[in-house]
Write a protein that holds these residues in place. Structure first.
Motif, short mmCIF file in Angstrom:
data_model
loop_
_atom_site.label_atom_id
_atom_site.label_comp_id
_atom_site.label_asym_id
_atom_site.label_seq_id
_atom_site.Cartn_x
_atom_site.Cartn_y
_atom_site.Cartn_z
N TYR A 1 0.83 -1.21 0.00
CA TYR A 1 0.00 0.00 0.00
C TYR A 1 0.86 1.26 0.00
CZ TYR A 1 -2.98 3.72 1.78
OH TYR A 1 -3.63 4.89 1.95
N GLU A 2 1.87 1.30 0.86
CA GLU A 2 2.75 2.46 0.96
C GLU A 2 3.59 2.62 -0.30
OE1 GLU A 2 2.79 4.91 3.11
OE2 GLU A 2 1.24 4.00 4.34
N ALA A 3 4.04 1.51 -0.88
CA ALA A 3 4.83 1.58 -2.11
C ALA A 3 3.97 2.11 -3.26
CB ALA A 3 5.39 0.21 -2.46
N ARG A 4 2.71 1.68 -3.32
CA ARG A 4 1.79 2.16 -4.35
C ARG A 4 1.50 3.65 -4.14
NH1 ARG A 4 -1.45 -1.74 -4.01
NH2 ARG A 4 -2.81 -0.87 -2.42
N ARG A 5 1.28 4.04 -2.90
CA ARG A 5 1.01 5.44 -2.59
C ARG A 5 2.20 6.33 -2.95
NH1 ARG A 5 -0.44 7.56 3.34
NH2 ARG A 5 1.50 8.69 3.11
N PHE A 6 3.40 5.84 -2.63
CA PHE A 6 4.61 6.58 -2.96
C PHE A 6 4.78 6.68 -4.48
CE2 PHE A 6 9.19 6.66 -3.91
CZ PHE A 6 9.52 7.86 -3.30
N GLY A 7 4.53 5.60 -5.17
CA GLY A 7 4.63 5.61 -6.64
C GLY A 7 3.65 6.58 -7.27
N ASP A 8 2.41 6.64 -6.74
CA ASP A 8 1.43 7.59 -7.24
C ASP A 8 1.87 9.03 -7.01
OD1 ASP A 8 -0.18 5.51 -8.07
OD2 ASP A 8 -1.52 5.61 -6.31
N SER A 9 2.45 9.29 -5.85
CA SER A 9 2.93 10.63 -5.54
C SER A 9 4.07 11.04 -6.47
CB SER A 9 3.40 10.72 -4.09
OG SER A 9 2.34 10.48 -3.21
N VAL A 10 4.98 10.13 -6.72
CA VAL A 10 6.09 10.42 -7.63
C VAL A 10 5.57 10.67 -9.04
CG1 VAL A 10 8.13 9.41 -8.75
CG2 VAL A 10 7.84 9.22 -6.28
N ARG A 11 4.60 9.88 -9.50
CA ARG A 11 4.03 10.06 -10.83
C ARG A 11 3.35 11.42 -10.95
NH1 ARG A 11 -0.77 9.39 -12.10
NH2 ARG A 11 -1.31 7.92 -10.46
N LYS A 12 2.58 11.82 -9.92
CA LYS A 12 1.92 13.13 -9.95
C LYS A 12 2.94 14.25 -10.01
CE LYS A 12 -2.29 12.02 -7.41
NZ LYS A 12 -3.03 12.26 -6.16
N TYR A 13 4.03 14.11 -9.24
CA TYR A 13 5.07 15.13 -9.25
C TYR A 13 5.73 15.22 -10.63
CZ TYR A 13 9.42 17.56 -8.37
OH TYR A 13 10.47 18.43 -8.44
N GLN A 14 6.00 14.07 -11.24
CA GLN A 14 6.63 14.07 -12.55
C GLN A 14 5.72 14.68 -13.61
OE1 GLN A 14 7.66 9.93 -12.97
NE2 GLN A 14 9.72 10.25 -12.14
N GLU A 15 4.42 14.39 -13.55
CA GLU A 15 3.48 14.98 -14.49
C GLU A 15 3.42 16.50 -14.32
OE1 GLU A 15 -0.21 12.99 -13.85
OE2 GLU A 15 0.44 11.16 -14.85
N GLY A 16 3.37 16.94 -13.06
CA GLY A 16 3.36 18.38 -12.80
C GLY A 16 4.63 19.05 -13.25
N SER A 17 5.75 18.39 -13.04
CA SER A 17 7.03 18.94 -13.47
C SER A 17 7.09 19.06 -14.98
CB SER A 17 8.17 18.06 -12.96
OG SER A 17 9.41 18.53 -13.40
N THR A 18 6.56 18.08 -15.68
CA THR A 18 6.53 18.11 -17.14
C THR A 18 5.66 19.26 -17.64
OG1 THR A 18 6.83 15.73 -17.20
CG2 THR A 18 6.02 16.76 -19.20
N GLN A 19 4.52 19.47 -17.00
CA GLN A 19 3.64 20.57 -17.40
C GLN A 19 4.29 21.92 -17.14
OE1 GLN A 19 0.02 19.85 -15.25
NE2 GLN A 19 -0.65 18.22 -16.62
#
Length: 130
Positions: free
Chosen positions: A16-34
């Motif tokens: 659960y924590e690994a999935r939550r961390f992965g989702d947070s990293v993905r959101k950050y990367q998408e925001g950084s790309t934008q």
């Protein structure tokens, strides 16, 4: 901290924590790309405006130099526009610009747009802070 690690282990929530961390990293990367895409658009549009303004200003100053040069050569019989003869003629007799005015226009326009270079850095800092 070590206490949080033990709590996650105790409740067997590693996946659960690994999935939550992965989702947070993905959101950050998408925001950084934008942010990078919008910053690139900002920089390209600023450069386009600068180049158009610079080309227009330099074309107008070249036209002014040509106007004075033609007046000096044709009306007063000077050898060239940069001769002592042409330099001695007043602006009232031969209106227009001299070669030094071209450099002044170039420097003025470059300094006028200098703060825009800093604007991109400020924009990036503000967006990343949000």
């Amino acid at each position: 901290s070590l206490l949080n690690f033990e709590t996650v282990k105790y409740f067997t929530a590693e996946e659960y924590e690994a999935r939550r961390f992965g989702d947070s990293v993905r959101k950050y990367q998408e925001g950084s790309t934008q942010v990078q895409a919008s910053l690139s658009f900002l920089n390209i549009s600023q450069r386009l405006i600068l180049q158009i303004c610079l080309a227009t200003a330099l074309w107008l100053s070249t036209w002014g130099i040509q106007k004075r040069s033609d007046c000096c050569i044709h009306s007063h019989g000077c050898d060239s526009a940069v001769s002592q003869c042409c330099m001695a003629i007043s602006q009232q007799e031969c209106p227009g610009m001299q070669v030094g005015d071209f450099v002044a226009v170039l420097t003025y326009v470059a300094q006028l747009f200098a703060p825009l270079n800093f604007l991109g850095s400020v924009y990036n800092a503000i967006v990343m802070a949000l």
